[in-house]
Motif scaffolding. Structure first.
Motif, mmCIF file in Angstrom:
data_model
loop_
_atom_site.group_PDB
_atom_site.id
_atom_site.type_symbol
_atom_site.label_atom_id
_atom_site.label_comp_id
_atom_site.label_asym_id
_atom_site.label_seq_id
_atom_site.Cartn_x
_atom_site.Cartn_y
_atom_site.Cartn_z
ATOM 1 N N LEU A 62 0.658 -1.141 -0.150
ATOM 2 C CA LEU A 62 -0.073 0.022 0.202
ATOM 3 C C LEU A 62 0.871 1.237 0.005
ATOM 4 C CD1 LEU A 62 -2.723 -1.135 2.674
ATOM 5 C CD2 LEU A 62 -3.134 -0.996 -0.090
ATOM 6 N N HIS A 63 2.174 1.207 -0.137
ATOM 7 C CA HIS A 63 3.174 2.278 0.200
ATOM 8 C C HIS A 63 2.833 3.262 -1.104
ATOM 9 C CE1 HIS A 63 6.445 0.512 3.078
ATOM 10 N NE2 HIS A 63 5.129 0.544 3.456
ATOM 11 N N TYR A 64 2.850 2.852 -2.104
ATOM 12 C CA TYR A 64 2.794 3.792 -3.516
ATOM 13 C C TYR A 64 1.409 4.383 -3.487
ATOM 14 C CZ TYR A 64 2.594 5.416 -8.123
ATOM 15 O OH TYR A 64 2.647 6.166 -9.449
ATOM 16 N N VAL A 84 8.819 1.881 -2.187
ATOM 17 C CA VAL A 84 7.657 1.682 -2.993
ATOM 18 C C VAL A 84 7.930 0.379 -4.007
ATOM 19 C CG1 VAL A 84 6.371 3.756 -3.025
ATOM 20 C CG2 VAL A 84 8.346 3.516 -4.669
ATOM 21 N N GLU A 85 7.183 0.072 -4.835
ATOM 22 C CA GLU A 85 7.463 -1.339 -5.335
ATOM 23 C C GLU A 85 8.714 -1.596 -6.556
ATOM 24 O OE1 GLU A 85 4.770 -5.162 -7.175
ATOM 25 O OE2 GLU A 85 3.813 -3.051 -6.615
ATOM 26 N N SER A 86 8.802 -0.237 -7.409
ATOM 27 C CA SER A 86 10.082 -0.220 -8.260
ATOM 28 C C SER A 86 10.477 1.114 -8.409
ATOM 29 C CB SER A 86 9.258 -0.758 -9.419
ATOM 30 O OG SER A 86 8.584 0.354 -10.073
ATOM 31 N N THR A 87 11.541 1.167 -9.153
ATOM 32 C CA THR A 87 12.152 2.364 -9.356
ATOM 33 C C THR A 87 11.316 3.249 -10.117
ATOM 34 O OG1 THR A 87 13.377 1.372 -11.342
ATOM 35 C CG2 THR A 87 14.753 1.568 -9.361
ATOM 36 N N ASN A 88 10.544 2.738 -10.979
ATOM 37 C CA ASN A 88 9.515 3.373 -11.882
ATOM 38 C C ASN A 88 8.476 4.064 -11.311
ATOM 39 O OD1 ASN A 88 10.597 2.775 -14.369
ATOM 40 N ND2 ASN A 88 9.180 1.190 -14.812
ATOM 41 N N LYS A 148 2.644 -11.165 -1.632
ATOM 42 C CA LYS A 148 1.839 -10.307 -2.400
ATOM 43 C C LYS A 148 1.341 -9.106 -1.599
ATOM 44 C CE LYS A 148 -3.225 -10.473 -3.365
ATOM 45 N NZ LYS A 148 -4.345 -10.977 -3.479
ATOM 46 N N TYR A 149 1.581 -9.059 -0.424
ATOM 47 C CA TYR A 149 1.546 -7.777 0.429
ATOM 48 C C TYR A 149 2.792 -7.415 0.932
ATOM 49 C CZ TYR A 149 -3.217 -9.810 0.502
ATOM 50 O OH TYR A 149 -4.274 -10.395 0.087
ATOM 51 N N ALA A 150 3.977 -8.018 1.166
ATOM 52 C CA ALA A 150 5.122 -7.676 1.675
ATOM 53 C C ALA A 150 5.960 -7.217 0.748
ATOM 54 C CB ALA A 150 5.671 -8.675 2.701
ATOM 55 N N LEU A 151 5.918 -7.673 -0.457
ATOM 56 C CA LEU A 151 6.774 -7.566 -1.749
ATOM 57 C C LEU A 151 7.856 -8.314 -1.748
ATOM 58 C CD1 LEU A 151 6.258 -3.720 -2.278
ATOM 59 C CD2 LEU A 151 4.675 -5.582 -3.091
ATOM 60 N N GLY A 152 8.226 -9.061 -0.421
ATOM 61 C CA GLY A 152 9.670 -9.817 -0.454
ATOM 62 C C GLY A 152 9.712 -10.088 1.150
#
Length: 303
Positions: A62-64, A84-88, A148-152
């Protein structure tokens, strides 16, 4: 100064720090037991905007979305690791909300003994930074261990702390270091988790993330080994170890949990530099580099 804290599990620490700094603090959490000022973000923003600082401490996925919502209402937005999930996503936040400054929380850069660490790094040719826990998997079976929720897993939880220390201790030359090794492993399963020092075990949940990560970076003259483990079943080793000439141990510096004073210094420094584009461009460079690195490879299951 007025600050917003979204998510009061880990966010309670930010609330305490900000109150000690004399800020007016508005809190949001959708869990009534947390006794936040608001149960949902929209009303908090409508009622109390603008904010000098905002601190995003919700589950990682939910960060982004939360940063996007908060950005028009805050001068500075601090996003808990792993960002957030990615550099993009980082680039989008910065391009879509140019008046707002963004930073992945890098409190370890602001420890009071960072100069002592730097002196030891300068005297060494091999530095090992460990965050190894005996049994501290965060909430096994909760969102923390669900990709799915922690991204890793630990590579998104503890490794960013060590990478931010590495960036700080290379005198701005972190990009001169090349990755020699990067391993992410899942050594444990939910059945292995009969207890934990951090949170509670949900036996009906999911455990599909890395719980051990190790990265080696070298510039040809100096080597850093960063090692993180949620659960070693042996001992806690949250410390820096310094070596010279291959294996001659010089000293160790205990790290332990990051003190509140480091969080306070991070916030104070950011406020002082709120109009300093060079400061914020440097933070973005750090965040993009860390994000790209921790996303580099998938995990191996070895349990």
């Amino acid at each position: 100064m007025k600050s917003l804290v979204v998510g009061l599990s880990f966010g309670q620490l930010y609330k305490d720090v900000l109150l000690k700094m004399g800020h007016e603090v508005i809190t949001v959490d959708n869990d009534p037991s947390k006794q936040a000022d608001f149960l949902e973000l929209t009303t908090a923003l409508a009622t109390h905007s603008p904010f000098d600082t905002a601190h995003i401490c919700v589950p990682n996925h939910l960060h982004y979305k939360t940063a996007q919502k908060v950005a028009p209402c805050a001068n500075m937005v601090f996003v808990e690791k792993p960002g957030v999930e990615s550099t993009n996503h980082w680039r989008l936040l910065n391009s879509l909300h140019k008046p707002t400054k963004f930073m992945m929380t890098k409190n370890n850069m602001f420890r009071e003994n960072i100069n002592e660490m730097q002196q030891s790094v300068d005297a060494s040719d091999l530095v090992q930074i460990n965050w190894i826990n005996k049994n501290r998997i965060p909430g096994p079976g909760t969102w923390f261990t669900n990709k799915k929720y922690a991204l890793g897993g630990v590579s998104k939880d503890l490794l960013p702390h060590l990478l931010s220390l590495f960036v700080q201790l290379t005198n701005g030359k972190y990009k001169d270091y090349k990755v020699q090794k990067f391993d992410k492993n899942q050594r444990w399963s939910l059945n292995d988790c009969v207890g934990t020092e951090y949170g509670v075990v949900n036996k009906d949940g999911v455990y599909d993330v890395d719980d051990e990560a190790e990265i080696t970076l070298s510039n040809g003259e100096k080597t850093f080994i960063l090692k993180t483990m949620w659960k070693s079943n042996m001992h806690d080793d949250v410390a820096m170890h310094f070596y010279k000439d291959g294996d001659s141990h010089l000293e160790s510096i205990e790290l332990g949990l990051c003190p509140e004073s480091a969080y306070e210094q991070m916030i104070r420094s950011s406020i002082v530099h709120k109009d300093d584009d060079a400061f914020w461009n440097k933070q973005l460079d750090y965040d993009l580099w860390i994000q790209e690195l921790i996303n580099e490879r998938s995990i191996d299951t070895v349990h």
